[in-house]
Scaffold this active site. Sequence first.
Site, PDB file in Angstrom:
ATOM      1  N   ASN A   9       0.865  -1.186   0.000  1.00  0.00           N
ATOM      2  CA  ASN A   9       0.000   0.000   0.000  1.00  0.00           C
ATOM      3  C   ASN A   9       0.901   1.235   0.000  1.00  0.00           C
ATOM      4  OD1 ASN A   9      -1.896   1.968   0.345  1.00  0.00           O
ATOM      5  ND2 ASN A   9      -2.401   1.438   2.466  1.00  0.00           N
ATOM      6  N   LYS A  11       0.024   4.173  -0.299  1.00  0.00           N
ATOM      7  CA  LYS A  11      -0.708   5.353   0.207  1.00  0.00           C
ATOM      8  C   LYS A  11      -0.475   6.518  -0.782  1.00  0.00           C
ATOM      9  CE  LYS A  11       0.029   3.558   4.799  1.00  0.00           C
ATOM     10  NZ  LYS A  11      -0.174   3.724   6.220  1.00  0.00           N
ATOM     11  N   HIS A  91      -9.865   1.032   4.901  1.00  0.00           N
ATOM     12  CA  HIS A  91      -8.579   1.270   5.564  1.00  0.00           C
ATOM     13  C   HIS A  91      -8.806   2.243   6.715  1.00  0.00           C
ATOM     14  CE1 HIS A  91      -4.465   2.543   6.275  1.00  0.00           C
ATOM     15  NE2 HIS A  91      -4.079   1.455   5.628  1.00  0.00           N
ATOM     16  N   GLU A  93      -7.185   4.676   7.715  1.00  0.00           N
ATOM     17  CA  GLU A  93      -6.981   6.095   7.369  1.00  0.00           C
ATOM     18  C   GLU A  93      -8.228   6.649   6.686  1.00  0.00           C
ATOM     19  OE1 GLU A  93      -3.219   5.641   5.350  1.00  0.00           O
ATOM     20  OE2 GLU A  93      -2.290   5.154   7.270  1.00  0.00           O
ATOM     21  N   GLU A 162      -5.949  -5.095  10.617  1.00  0.00           N
ATOM     22  CA  GLU A 162      -4.988  -4.008  10.827  1.00  0.00           C
ATOM     23  C   GLU A 162      -5.325  -3.249  12.107  1.00  0.00           C
ATOM     24  OE1 GLU A 162      -2.855  -2.861   7.034  1.00  0.00           O
ATOM     25  OE2 GLU A 162      -4.597  -1.577   7.148  1.00  0.00           O
ATOM     26  N   GLY A 168       1.597   2.445  10.859  1.00  0.00           N
ATOM     27  CA  GLY A 168       2.472   3.600  10.681  1.00  0.00           C
ATOM     28  C   GLY A 168       3.094   4.090  11.981  1.00  0.00           C
ATOM     29  N   SER A 207       2.813  -1.908  10.598  1.00  0.00           N
ATOM     30  CA  SER A 207       4.264  -1.793  10.839  1.00  0.00           C
ATOM     31  C   SER A 207       5.016  -3.098  10.573  1.00  0.00           C
ATOM     32  CB  SER A 207       4.535  -1.304  12.264  1.00  0.00           C
ATOM     33  OG  SER A 207       3.990  -0.004  12.448  1.00  0.00           O
TER      34      SER A 207
HETATM   35  C1  PEP Z   1      -1.146   0.121   5.895  1.00  0.00           C
HETATM   36  O1  PEP Z   1      -1.027   1.138   5.242  1.00  0.00           O
HETATM   37  O2  PEP Z   1      -2.125  -0.589   5.720  1.00  0.00           O
HETATM   38  C2  PEP Z   1      -0.122  -0.206   6.886  1.00  0.00           C
HETATM   39  C3  PEP Z   1      -0.231  -1.323   7.541  1.00  0.00           C
HETATM   40  O3  PEP Z   1       0.920   0.698   7.040  1.00  0.00           O
HETATM   41  P1  PEP Z   1       2.284   0.427   7.847  1.00  0.00           P
HETATM   42  O4  PEP Z   1       2.852  -0.872   7.326  1.00  0.00           O
HETATM   43  O5  PEP Z   1       3.146   1.606   7.497  1.00  0.00           O
HETATM   44  O6  PEP Z   1       1.952   0.352   9.292  1.00  0.00           O
END
Ligand code: PEP
Length: 245
Positions: A9, A11, A91, A93, A162, A168, A207
């Site tokens: 992803n 983003k 997601h 976000e 998630e 993040g 992460s």
């Molecule tokens: C994500 O964007 O779904 C995500 C898990 O980001 P990160 O790996 O940076 O935590």
Amino acid sequence: MAKRYLIANWKMNLPPEGVESYLANVGGADPRDVTLVVAPPFPYLKHVSGCGEGMCVAAQNCSDHESGAFTGEVAPSMLRDCGADYVILGHSERRNLFSETDALIARKLSLAISKGLKPVLCIGEDLRVREADQVARFLADQIKATAVPELETAEEVILAYEPIWAIGTGRNASGAMVAETILDIRHALERFWPAKFAQTSIIYGGSVTPDNTPDLVEKGTIDGFLVGGASLDSRKFLAIHAGLR
Ligand code: PEP
């Protein structure tokens, strides 16, 4: 056995090494039994789908409308036209920064399925829910809220667990914690979704790096990863892939 996925992803970012070099590196890898998916920002979908041999393409979002006066939105059929096979929905976000509700995500899920996109549906709790020991109930509610009729005809839906506190932040869930939560998710799927999803793929995101991949895969219950930050570097992304045994 469920299909396994590794999803990048991006983003609203591009890989610092350049898109061409990234795609050449990732596309050149032997995917083994893992489906590699790249989710770039909308304007790059067509390019990634044209260059990305050996990879599938995902959009990061879609509209819940087929067409019309919805400035700034992109319809699922348009994403299909640009080469998207998958779409990330719900997601955290999108839920937190753009106020997406379970009801909106359910409408997007219905339309995406009906237009032939394979959804990657994100669910996950915040720290308050985890500390109150309410994770199973919270995730079951998210799953129940997305039990749309179109699931009956869906070819494939991937669940991405998630935990919001791990996205993040550099703070990932432990392998043991994820394994336990995946069991909760499977129970909720059995209760609220059509029976064919009992063994659907459940991937983890939050992460993920090459360093924590071994702990996360150790219990053998994770069907892959949705990776944000570390997916922007093709070497790190491929190192996570190598760790997904
Ligand atoms: C994500 O964007 O779904 C995500 C898990 O980001 P990160 O790996 O940076 O935590």
